[in-house]
Design an enzyme around this catalytic site. Sequence first.
Site, mmCIF file in Angstrom:
data_model
loop_
_atom_site.group_PDB
_atom_site.id
_atom_site.type_symbol
_atom_site.label_atom_id
_atom_site.label_comp_id
_atom_site.label_asym_id
_atom_site.label_seq_id
_atom_site.Cartn_x
_atom_site.Cartn_y
_atom_site.Cartn_z
ATOM 1 N N PRO A 11 0.796 -1.222 0.000
ATOM 2 C CA PRO A 11 0.000 0.000 0.000
ATOM 3 C C PRO A 11 0.829 1.272 0.000
ATOM 4 O O PRO A 11 1.861 1.368 0.639
ATOM 5 C CB PRO A 11 -0.811 -0.103 1.299
ATOM 6 C CG PRO A 11 -0.090 -1.096 2.134
ATOM 7 C CD PRO A 11 0.570 -2.042 1.183
ATOM 8 N N ASN A 12 0.341 2.230 -0.757
ATOM 9 C CA ASN A 12 0.899 3.575 -0.881
ATOM 10 C C ASN A 12 2.188 3.641 -1.691
ATOM 11 O O ASN A 12 2.637 4.728 -2.048
ATOM 12 C CB ASN A 12 1.143 4.209 0.505
ATOM 13 C CG ASN A 12 -0.147 4.479 1.236
ATOM 14 O OD1 ASN A 12 -1.009 5.198 0.747
ATOM 15 N ND2 ASN A 12 -0.315 3.870 2.398
ATOM 16 N N ARG A 19 5.927 12.105 -2.511
ATOM 17 C CA ARG A 19 5.922 12.839 -1.250
ATOM 18 C C ARG A 19 6.947 12.245 -0.310
ATOM 19 O O ARG A 19 7.436 11.153 -0.524
ATOM 20 C CB ARG A 19 4.516 12.790 -0.605
ATOM 21 C CG ARG A 19 3.479 13.605 -1.375
ATOM 22 C CD ARG A 19 2.202 13.780 -0.584
ATOM 23 N NE ARG A 19 1.456 12.542 -0.371
ATOM 24 C CZ ARG A 19 0.656 11.998 -1.282
ATOM 25 N NH1 ARG A 19 0.592 12.533 -2.487
ATOM 26 N NH2 ARG A 19 0.009 10.890 -1.033
ATOM 27 N N TYR A 24 11.690 8.579 1.486
ATOM 28 C CA TYR A 24 11.564 7.532 0.465
ATOM 29 C C TYR A 24 12.243 7.877 -0.852
ATOM 30 O O TYR A 24 12.202 7.092 -1.796
ATOM 31 C CB TYR A 24 10.083 7.245 0.227
ATOM 32 C CG TYR A 24 9.375 6.724 1.454
ATOM 33 C CD1 TYR A 24 8.555 7.544 2.215
ATOM 34 C CD2 TYR A 24 9.555 5.405 1.872
ATOM 35 C CE1 TYR A 24 7.920 7.070 3.352
ATOM 36 C CE2 TYR A 24 8.918 4.928 3.002
ATOM 37 C CZ TYR A 24 8.108 5.769 3.742
ATOM 38 O OH TYR A 24 7.473 5.298 4.866
ATOM 39 N N ASN A 77 7.955 -5.638 -0.893
ATOM 40 C CA ASN A 77 7.919 -4.484 -0.017
ATOM 41 C C ASN A 77 6.479 -4.361 0.449
ATOM 42 O O ASN A 77 5.643 -3.834 -0.270
ATOM 43 C CB ASN A 77 8.367 -3.203 -0.715
ATOM 44 C CG ASN A 77 8.389 -2.029 0.243
ATOM 45 O OD1 ASN A 77 7.752 -2.069 1.301
ATOM 46 N ND2 ASN A 77 9.115 -0.977 -0.112
ATOM 47 N N ALA A 80 3.017 -0.733 4.808
ATOM 48 C CA ALA A 80 2.483 -0.770 6.172
ATOM 49 C C ALA A 80 2.018 -2.160 6.599
ATOM 50 O O ALA A 80 2.009 -2.479 7.800
ATOM 51 C CB ALA A 80 1.321 0.215 6.281
ATOM 52 N N HIS A 83 3.826 -4.453 9.184
ATOM 53 C CA HIS A 83 3.689 -4.337 10.638
ATOM 54 C C HIS A 83 2.345 -4.831 11.163
ATOM 55 O O HIS A 83 2.094 -4.768 12.373
ATOM 56 C CB HIS A 83 3.888 -2.869 11.028
ATOM 57 C CG HIS A 83 4.993 -2.209 10.285
ATOM 58 N ND1 HIS A 83 6.314 -2.606 10.394
ATOM 59 C CD2 HIS A 83 4.979 -1.200 9.370
ATOM 60 C CE1 HIS A 83 7.064 -1.857 9.607
ATOM 61 N NE2 HIS A 83 6.287 -0.999 8.965
ATOM 62 N N ASP A 90 0.948 -15.592 6.397
ATOM 63 C CA ASP A 90 0.406 -16.941 6.184
ATOM 64 C C ASP A 90 0.409 -17.316 4.708
ATOM 65 O O ASP A 90 0.685 -18.464 4.342
ATOM 66 C CB ASP A 90 -1.018 -17.022 6.741
ATOM 67 C CG ASP A 90 -1.046 -17.038 8.265
ATOM 68 O OD1 ASP A 90 -2.138 -16.821 8.831
ATOM 69 O OD2 ASP A 90 0.022 -17.252 8.882
ATOM 70 N N GLU A 101 12.336 -9.680 1.979
ATOM 71 C CA GLU A 101 11.572 -8.545 2.494
ATOM 72 C C GLU A 101 12.388 -7.286 2.264
ATOM 73 O O GLU A 101 13.581 -7.249 2.604
ATOM 74 C CB GLU A 101 11.290 -8.718 3.987
ATOM 75 C CG GLU A 101 10.528 -7.576 4.618
ATOM 76 C CD GLU A 101 10.361 -7.740 6.123
ATOM 77 O OE1 GLU A 101 10.555 -8.866 6.626
ATOM 78 O OE2 GLU A 101 10.046 -6.737 6.785
ATOM 79 N N HIS A 103 12.555 -2.897 2.287
ATOM 80 C CA HIS A 103 12.030 -1.595 2.694
ATOM 81 C C HIS A 103 12.954 -0.508 2.158
ATOM 82 O O HIS A 103 14.180 -0.605 2.302
ATOM 83 C CB HIS A 103 11.924 -1.491 4.217
ATOM 84 C CG HIS A 103 11.056 -2.547 4.812
ATOM 85 N ND1 HIS A 103 9.684 -2.541 4.705
ATOM 86 C CD2 HIS A 103 11.367 -3.688 5.483
ATOM 87 C CE1 HIS A 103 9.195 -3.604 5.292
ATOM 88 N NE2 HIS A 103 10.178 -4.327 5.767
ATOM 89 N N SER A 105 13.025 2.612 3.338
ATOM 90 C CA SER A 105 13.545 3.326 4.516
ATOM 91 C C SER A 105 14.167 2.344 5.505
ATOM 92 O O SER A 105 13.942 1.137 5.437
ATOM 93 C CB SER A 105 12.399 4.091 5.198
ATOM 94 O OG SER A 105 11.464 3.170 5.767
ATOM 95 N N ARG A 110 12.951 4.439 12.700
ATOM 96 C CA ARG A 110 11.729 5.235 12.614
ATOM 97 C C ARG A 110 10.833 4.980 13.817
ATOM 98 O O ARG A 110 11.304 4.539 14.862
ATOM 99 C CB ARG A 110 11.032 4.943 11.272
ATOM 100 C CG ARG A 110 11.915 5.268 10.062
ATOM 101 C CD ARG A 110 11.221 5.013 8.752
ATOM 102 N NE ARG A 110 10.045 5.893 8.605
ATOM 103 C CZ ARG A 110 9.107 5.691 7.667
ATOM 104 N NH1 ARG A 110 9.199 4.652 6.836
ATOM 105 N NH2 ARG A 110 8.081 6.527 7.577
ATOM 106 N N ARG A 114 7.177 0.547 13.551
ATOM 107 C CA ARG A 114 7.754 0.047 12.298
ATOM 108 C C ARG A 114 8.907 -0.941 12.554
ATOM 109 O O ARG A 114 9.431 -1.532 11.619
ATOM 110 C CB ARG A 114 8.263 1.210 11.448
ATOM 111 C CG ARG A 114 7.202 2.180 10.987
ATOM 112 C CD ARG A 114 7.716 3.162 9.951
ATOM 113 N NE ARG A 114 6.857 4.326 9.845
ATOM 114 C CZ ARG A 114 5.772 4.387 9.037
ATOM 115 N NH1 ARG A 114 5.443 3.348 8.285
ATOM 116 N NH2 ARG A 114 5.021 5.467 9.021
#
Length: 153
Positions: A11-12, A19, A24, A77, A80, A83, A90, A101, A103, A105, A110, A114
């Site tokens: 997401p995002n 932004r 990022y 990635n 959110a 977390h 699963d 995995e 990320h 950032s 942070r 996170r």
Amino acid sequence: MNRRILLINGPNLNLLGTREPQVYGSTTLDDVVSSAKEQASKLSVHLESFQSNHEGAIVDRIQAAGVGGGVDAIIINPGAYTHTSVAIRDALLGVEMPFVELHVSNVHAREPFRKHSYLSDKATAVICGLGVHGYTVALEFAAKHMKIKDKAK
Ligand SMILES: O=C(O)[C@]1(O)C=C(c2cccc(Sc3ccccc3)c2)[C@@H](O)[C@H](O)C1
């Protein structure tokens, strides 16, 4: 046999580069994926990219990757959902698919929430804090070094 790698962004991340560049960076997800596909071609790897803002859609895509052997490894990635999502954990465990995995950032520098990931203990590798270069590193690792299941069996 050439490896088939699925890149999943959560997401995002479709807004990456638009932004919070201080966190990022300013590279868009489209540019990240374009670069990754160029890199994949040079590595003789087939790369598919998927992005969704919806947990269930990510679970569905992971499940589909485990059917019919079309994918050897996943780079994810989760955004959110890193977390929060037992469902994505699963799904990854269910397909018995090695995954990295990733990320952009450094999640450990942070907010406290996170620092926990529902995925890290099952990941072959966790990459964070390298900015979008992390995608390059993850792909190189998945293409050349990651142990994958022998599909021939
Ligand atoms: O660092 C990451 O790549 C991370 O996976 C990505 C995240 C994230 C969160 C919100 C937005 C974005 S991308 C973005 C940034 C600024 C504006 C719009 C979208 C990524 C976080 O949820 C995670 O904790 C960390």
